[in-house]
Design a protein around this motif. Sequence first.
Motif, PDB file in Angstrom:
ATOM      1  N   PHE A  81      66.815  54.104  29.082  1.00 59.09           N
ATOM      2  CA  PHE A  81      67.595  52.935  28.698  1.00 59.09           C
ATOM      3  C   PHE A  81      67.941  52.928  27.209  1.00 59.09           C
ATOM      4  O   PHE A  81      69.064  52.655  26.815  1.00 59.09           O
ATOM      5  N   GLY A  82      66.972  53.272  26.366  1.00 63.21           N
ATOM      6  CA  GLY A  82      67.199  53.295  24.928  1.00 63.21           C
ATOM      7  C   GLY A  82      68.136  54.396  24.465  1.00 63.21           C
ATOM      8  O   GLY A  82      68.620  54.356  23.333  1.00 63.21           O
ATOM      9  N   THR A  83      68.435  55.373  25.335  1.00 66.64           N
ATOM     10  CA  THR A  83      69.353  56.449  24.940  1.00 66.64           C
ATOM     11  C   THR A  83      70.806  56.010  24.996  1.00 66.64           C
ATOM     12  O   THR A  83      71.654  56.650  24.389  1.00 66.64           O
ATOM     13  N   PHE A  84      71.094  54.954  25.757  1.00 66.41           N
ATOM     14  CA  PHE A  84      72.496  54.536  25.869  1.00 66.41           C
ATOM     15  C   PHE A  84      72.743  53.089  25.495  1.00 66.41           C
ATOM     16  O   PHE A  84      73.864  52.746  25.124  1.00 66.41           O
ATOM     17  N   GLU A  85      71.786  52.218  25.579  1.00 65.95           N
ATOM     18  CA  GLU A  85      71.995  50.811  25.219  1.00 65.95           C
ATOM     19  C   GLU A  85      71.883  50.704  23.696  1.00 65.95           C
ATOM     20  O   GLU A  85      70.827  50.982  23.133  1.00 65.95           O
ATOM     21  N   PRO A  86      72.968  50.345  22.986  1.00 65.63           N
ATOM     22  CA  PRO A  86      73.020  50.448  21.531  1.00 65.63           C
ATOM     23  C   PRO A  86      71.885  49.769  20.759  1.00 65.63           C
ATOM     24  O   PRO A  86      71.429  50.292  19.763  1.00 65.63           O
ATOM     25  N   ASP A  87      71.432  48.614  21.201  1.00 63.75           N
ATOM     26  CA  ASP A  87      70.433  47.883  20.418  1.00 63.75           C
ATOM     27  C   ASP A  87      69.000  48.111  20.872  1.00 63.75           C
ATOM     28  O   ASP A  87      68.078  47.577  20.266  1.00 63.75           O
ATOM     29  N   MET A  88      68.787  48.879  21.910  1.00 62.83           N
ATOM     30  CA  MET A  88      67.432  49.105  22.408  1.00 62.83           C
ATOM     31  C   MET A  88      66.877  50.420  21.884  1.00 62.83           C
ATOM     32  O   MET A  88      67.543  51.444  21.921  1.00 62.83           O
ATOM     33  N   ARG A  89      65.657  50.389  21.405  1.00 67.87           N
ATOM     34  CA  ARG A  89      65.006  51.625  21.001  1.00 67.87           C
ATOM     35  C   ARG A  89      63.930  52.001  22.002  1.00 67.87           C
ATOM     36  O   ARG A  89      63.785  53.163  22.352  1.00 67.87           O
ATOM     37  N   HIS A  90      63.195  51.004  22.466  1.00 66.49           N
ATOM     38  CA  HIS A  90      62.064  51.294  23.344  1.00 66.49           C
ATOM     39  C   HIS A  90      61.877  50.144  24.333  1.00 66.49           C
ATOM     40  O   HIS A  90      61.935  48.986  23.951  1.00 66.49           O
ATOM     41  N   VAL A  91      61.658  50.494  25.602  1.00 66.93           N
ATOM     42  CA  VAL A  91      61.368  49.502  26.643  1.00 66.93           C
ATOM     43  C   VAL A  91      60.102  49.957  27.360  1.00 66.93           C
ATOM     44  O   VAL A  91      59.978  51.129  27.717  1.00 66.93           O
TER      45      VAL A  91
ATOM     46  N   VAL B  31      58.548  42.749  34.397  1.00 63.08           N
ATOM     47  CA  VAL B  31      58.473  42.173  33.063  1.00 63.08           C
ATOM     48  C   VAL B  31      58.431  43.360  32.120  1.00 63.08           C
ATOM     49  O   VAL B  31      57.668  44.307  32.326  1.00 63.08           O
ATOM     50  N   ALA B  32      59.287  43.332  31.111  1.00 65.88           N
ATOM     51  CA  ALA B  32      59.376  44.437  30.164  1.00 65.88           C
ATOM     52  C   ALA B  32      59.291  43.910  28.741  1.00 65.88           C
ATOM     53  O   ALA B  32      59.770  42.816  28.446  1.00 65.88           O
ATOM     54  N   LYS B  33      58.675  44.706  27.897  1.00 67.51           N
ATOM     55  CA  LYS B  33      58.687  44.426  26.468  1.00 67.51           C
ATOM     56  C   LYS B  33      59.604  45.453  25.840  1.00 67.51           C
ATOM     57  O   LYS B  33      59.540  46.641  26.160  1.00 67.51           O
ATOM     58  N   ALA B  34      60.464  44.977  24.948  1.00 70.89           N
ATOM     59  CA  ALA B  34      61.443  45.862  24.324  1.00 70.89           C
ATOM     60  C   ALA B  34      61.410  45.700  22.819  1.00 70.89           C
ATOM     61  O   ALA B  34      61.066  44.630  22.302  1.00 70.89           O
ATOM     62  N   ARG B  35      61.792  46.770  22.158  1.00 64.70           N
ATOM     63  CA  ARG B  35      61.931  46.748  20.701  1.00 64.70           C
ATOM     64  C   ARG B  35      63.328  47.238  20.380  1.00 64.70           C
ATOM     65  O   ARG B  35      63.782  48.241  20.917  1.00 64.70           O
TER      66      ARG B  35
ATOM     67  N   ARG C 108      60.538  39.960  25.152  1.00 66.46           N
ATOM     68  CA  ARG C 108      59.905  40.064  26.467  1.00 66.46           C
ATOM     69  C   ARG C 108      60.958  39.665  27.492  1.00 66.46           C
ATOM     70  O   ARG C 108      61.480  38.555  27.440  1.00 66.46           O
ATOM     71  N   PHE C 109      61.282  40.583  28.408  1.00 68.10           N
ATOM     72  CA  PHE C 109      62.348  40.378  29.373  1.00 68.10           C
ATOM     73  C   PHE C 109      61.813  40.147  30.781  1.00 68.10           C
ATOM     74  O   PHE C 109      60.903  40.858  31.224  1.00 68.10           O
ATOM     75  N   ALA C 110      62.428  39.220  31.488  1.00 72.65           N
ATOM     76  CA  ALA C 110      62.307  39.145  32.950  1.00 72.65           C
ATOM     77  C   ALA C 110      63.415  40.056  33.464  1.00 72.65           C
ATOM     78  O   ALA C 110      64.559  39.955  33.029  1.00 72.65           O
ATOM     79  N   VAL C 111      63.070  40.978  34.358  1.00 76.71           N
ATOM     80  CA  VAL C 111      64.011  41.995  34.814  1.00 76.71           C
ATOM     81  C   VAL C 111      64.138  41.943  36.330  1.00 76.71           C
ATOM     82  O   VAL C 111      63.137  41.875  37.039  1.00 76.71           O
ATOM     83  N   ASP C 112      65.358  42.002  36.811  1.00 78.36           N
ATOM     84  CA  ASP C 112      65.661  42.167  38.238  1.00 78.36           C
ATOM     85  C   ASP C 112      66.318  43.539  38.361  1.00 78.36           C
ATOM     86  O   ASP C 112      67.441  43.731  37.897  1.00 78.36           O
ATOM     87  N   LEU C 113      65.595  44.498  38.929  1.00 74.80           N
ATOM     88  CA  LEU C 113      66.065  45.877  39.015  1.00 74.80           C
ATOM     89  C   LEU C 113      66.104  46.318  40.472  1.00 74.80           C
ATOM     90  O   LEU C 113      65.075  46.375  41.142  1.00 74.80           O
ATOM     91  N   ARG C 114      67.315  46.611  40.932  1.00 77.41           N
ATOM     92  CA  ARG C 114      67.541  47.056  42.309  1.00 77.41           C
ATOM     93  C   ARG C 114      68.602  48.149  42.277  1.00 77.41           C
ATOM     94  O   ARG C 114      69.266  48.315  41.264  1.00 77.41           O
TER      95      ARG C 114
END
Length: 154
Positions: free
Chosen positions: A49-59, A71-75, A83-89
């Motif tokens: 995810f951090g390789t393509f989403e411009p503002d994300m470095r680490h999830v 639930v994910a923590k991102a930097r 801290r994200f609530a994530v719906d991934l399908r």
Amino acid sequence: MNWPVVDLDPVRRLRALAATIPGAHVAERVIPAPFELIWEVASDLEREFGTFEPDMRHVRIVADDGDGRLVAKARSRYGMRARFAVDLRPGWCWMQSRFLLVGLAATAVPGGTLVAQTGGLRVPGRSALVPLGVRSAGRKALARLAGRIEERAR
């Protein structure tokens, strides 16, 4: 009483949700690769995810109910944390924190996979996004994703 029922593919669902959020913009791009390859990269939140989403470095996934709710923590690249609530399908990723929103969707189309992205800073207490940079960030994310897919295909 019979209510009408409509079945939306993930990209149409993302468009519909984004249309209800002031300031949101949906960037779209057809990537000439199979859905399975696209989604393998796009849904790998911790490694890709951090390789393509411009503002994300680490999830990092910190909780998984086994049914697509995470639930994910991102930097960010700027050191901010969320801290994200994530719906991934399959074909669908909706990540929402107190101040951030990221939506990603994909569906197979002739010639490849249609991928759509939206996101930005949320306005606390309102269903709205700060519109600054939303368009360019979406285009940049999809261009980076396409580049990542191209690398993987080699």
